[in-house]
Design a protein around this motif. Structure first.
Motif, PDB file in Angstrom:
ATOM      1  N   SER A  67     100.468  11.252  26.874  1.00  0.00           N
ATOM      2  CA  SER A  67     101.404  10.557  27.757  1.00  0.00           C
ATOM      3  C   SER A  67     101.414  11.173  29.144  1.00  0.00           C
ATOM      4  N   ASN A  82     105.995   5.510  23.582  1.00  0.00           N
ATOM      5  CA  ASN A  82     106.051   6.267  24.831  1.00  0.00           C
ATOM      6  C   ASN A  82     104.656   6.515  25.391  1.00  0.00           C
ATOM      7  N   MET A  83     103.707   6.888  24.505  1.00  0.00           N
ATOM      8  CA  MET A  83     102.344   7.158  24.954  1.00  0.00           C
ATOM      9  C   MET A  83     101.704   5.925  25.567  1.00  0.00           C
ATOM     10  N   ARG A 109     103.400   5.003  28.925  1.00  0.00           N
ATOM     11  CA  ARG A 109     103.098   5.910  30.031  1.00  0.00           C
ATOM     12  C   ARG A 109     101.614   5.931  30.384  1.00  0.00           C
TER      13      ARG A 109
END
Length: 635
Positions: free
Chosen positions: A274, A306-307, A310
């Protein structure tokens, strides 16, 4: 230390577990002996089963049997009913060390470390001597509570009673000192132990937690047989200290040594991906999870969302979101924030509405994501509606970060005076981030007078950093006031500050390549600059004229053109163009905000090369395609 009244020795009885059969009657205890009753308690999975057995023990006059009391305490703790366990202990006659140990263990396992320490103090006052098992348990409580003084006392008592040779006691002492930042004491105890991968893992985590990455790595290197937890501790240490490339390299070595990661390892590696924008590595980790059937639970699923968010692949993030069987408020927060930063403000707001319909209670983080979506989309009226609803409808008091979002929202649309009024009328003292946001808006909308006021406020409060001076000098430069811009830079130099250098990175073939302004370190620098020259010619044919006011120095126009052309993101894009197949999406991460000229240039490069280009800067994601950007030139 006295045993406090605040200890949970009373309270409502625990609610029956919904999966248990609360109507079933256990076999009458009269027909069972002590050993059979203990076995029955050990087999109990739900607290209402324990309550039923306890009720029969009371009716049959067995509630004070010391062995049964011990097993009752353990069973309650196992069923997460520590309050009921406290009540049983409270009414126990002459509790012994095993009863104290059972309840202390329950407090520790439920995170009630202070209650565990207080109960241990009461036990000592009752002149009951601890054993080595209890010593290890109370040391864990002290280490988790950062109760260093009490921990040292326990350490001293362990020495006095001869328990210091016990492996678990030593491990807990190392952990106590490591968690408390007393690394010299932790190291002293650690070095007295034979080689132990668990002790080494504790030391690795302790050093990493204090920012001593090299010391942690030295301990790690000395471990001959590293298990999954040891590898994970080192990877986590790198991540926590910003060493993302080293974290990924450690993960590759872990794979090379055929050590299988667990879900904690996976989350640490996804966090590194991320931060770096390493999408391909993140995808590989995701496929690894599928191959080895690692469960897509909340912990891992939220990290995957999230990864992907982002790394600029918001569609893949949404796919993970849709695949998750369970979703909590963190899942929704992560998805909302991801949509917002990727220019999907309308979808972020719609997901917020879905979340409210599902009766999930929004948090501070939820509203930061939604307000950012409003800011990036220029939705001023709706932003104020959400802001006003926080305390009124959801009992979430706006914090400094929420006021910062509102300042950003007003500043982006040019309502600078309103933004400044909001700063001056808020009950909270504005921080340098909020004031810096307005200063950035002054630069965007070329309001020199207000920009000077904001900069002075930051200077008077001692909050001015390199970003403050850079922004103010850029405001002056945009008006052609080169003398004033030079004076600001000189003041910055006198204060010993340096402008944060622009750095851009791109992932190609699972490797991260970094570029600085005018970078000539890359092995393929000749081809990169040849591609850059080719693009400059094509950009001129497209009618591009450099926006020279973004260059701070008072230099000739030709020199300004050159200074703009070698910005780090352009070099990264050129490397991506020469290193990937036609049609491949190029993804670049930059540590600073993309300048206006680079933004215009990248739109044209995307059009000329027929590529999709995704750039993550300090503020948000820009998805360039066919000569346009998802931010609508509003960032």
């Amino acid at each position: 230390m006295a045993f406090p009244a605040s200890l949970p020795i009373s309270g409502p009885s625990p609610k029956p577990h919904p999966n248990s059969n609360s109507n079933s009657n256990p076999k009458p205890l009269k027909s069972l002996n002590q050993k059979q009753i203990i076995l029955l308690l050990q087999k109990s999975k739900y607290i209402n089963q324990v309550l039923s057995i306890h009720a029969q023990l009371i009716r049959n006059g067995l509630s004070q049997d010391p062995f049964l009391v011990f097993e009752l305490l353990r069973s309650c703790s196992k069923c997460h009913a520590i309050g009921y366990a406290s009540r049983i202990f409270h009414y126990a006659q002459k509790p012994n060390v095993y009863h104290y140990t059972a309840l202390i263990d329950g407090f520790v396992s439920s995170g009630n470390y202070l209650h565990a320490i207080q109960l241990y103090s009461r036990m000592l006052n009752e002149s009951i001597a601890p054993d080595n098992y209890l010593m290890a348990s109370i040391l864990k409580a002290c280490g988790s509570q950062l109760a260093l003084r009490e921990g040292r006392e326990v350490h001293g008592r362990a020495l006095k009673l001869g328990f210091i040779s016990n492996r678990m006691v030593k491990l807990r002492i190392v952990e106590l000192y490591g968690n408390s930042g007393e690394l010299g004491d932790a190291r002293h105890v650690f070095e007295q132990m034979p080689e132990d991968v668990v002790a080494s893992t504790v030391m690795i985590s302790s050093y990493s937690g204090q920012g001593l990455v090299e010391e942690a790595r030295a301990v790690f290197s000395g471990v001959r047989r590293k298990d999954t937890v040891c590898w994970t501790a080192m990877i986590d240490g790198f991540v926590r200290n910003g060493e993302m490339n080293r974290a990924l390299e450690a993960f590759r070595r872990m794979q090379g040594e055929n050590v299988r990661p667990n879900e904690v390892t996976i989350v640490c590696v996804l966090s590194a991906c991320s931060q770096l924008g390493a999408l391909e590595i993140g995808r590989w980790v995701h496929s690894y999870m599928r191959k080895y059937e690692i469960e897509l639970n909340l912990f891992v699923g939220n990290a995957l969302i999230n990864m992907y968010s982002r790394c600029g692949s918001i569609d893949e993030a949404h796919k993970v979101f849709d695949e998750m069987k369970d979703r909590d408020v963190i899942t929704y927060n992560t998805m909302i924030s991801g949509l917002s930063m990727n220019g999907k403000g309308t979808q972020a707001i719609e997901l917020f509405r879905v979340m409210i319909k599902l009766r999930l209670r929004p948090t501070n983080v939820t509203f930061v994501g939604v307000l950012n979506a409003c800011s990036h989309g220029g939705l001023v009226d709706f932003g104020f509606k959400i802001f006003d609803s926080m305390a009124r409808d959801y009992r979430v008091e706006p914090q400094i970060e929420h006021y910062g979002c509102m300042v950003d929202l007003l500043g982006r649309v040019g309502r600078l005076d309103e933004a400044y009024d909001l700063i001056r009328t808020t009950k909270m003292t504005p921080d340098h981030i909020m004031l810096g946001t307005l200063l950035s808006a002054c630069k965007m909308h070329k309001n020199l007078e207000l920009g000077e006021q904001i900069a002075k406020v930051l200077e008077d409060r001692g909050q001015a950093d390199s970003g403050t001076y850079v922004l103010l000098s850029q405001v002056y430069a945009s008006f052609g006031k080169w003398k004033e811009a030079a004076q600001v830079r000189a003041k910055m130099k006198e204060a010993g500050m340096q402008k944060e250098p622009g750095c851009s990175s791109i992932e190609v073939n699972n490797e991260i390549h970094e570029f600085l302004l005018g970078d000539i370190r890359h092995p393929q620098k000749e081809r990169i600059y040849e591609k850059l020259e080719e693009l400059i010619r094509l950009l001129r044919l497209e009618g591009h004229r450099p926006e020279k006011e973004v260059v701070l120095q008072d230099i000739e126009d030709g020199e300004k053109d050159g200074a703009l052309a070698i910005h780090s993101e352009r070099l990264a894009i050129c490397y991506g163009l020469i290193s990937t197949e036609p049609g491949t999406t190029i993804r670049v991460m930059k540590n600073l905000r993309v300048c206006y000229d680079c933004h215009s240039v990248i739109k044209l490069i995307a059009k000329i090369t027929r590529r999709k280009i995704v750039v993550r800067d300090r503020n948000r994601f820009h998805h360039f395609e066919n000569g346009a950007c998802t931010c609508g030139d509003y960032w």
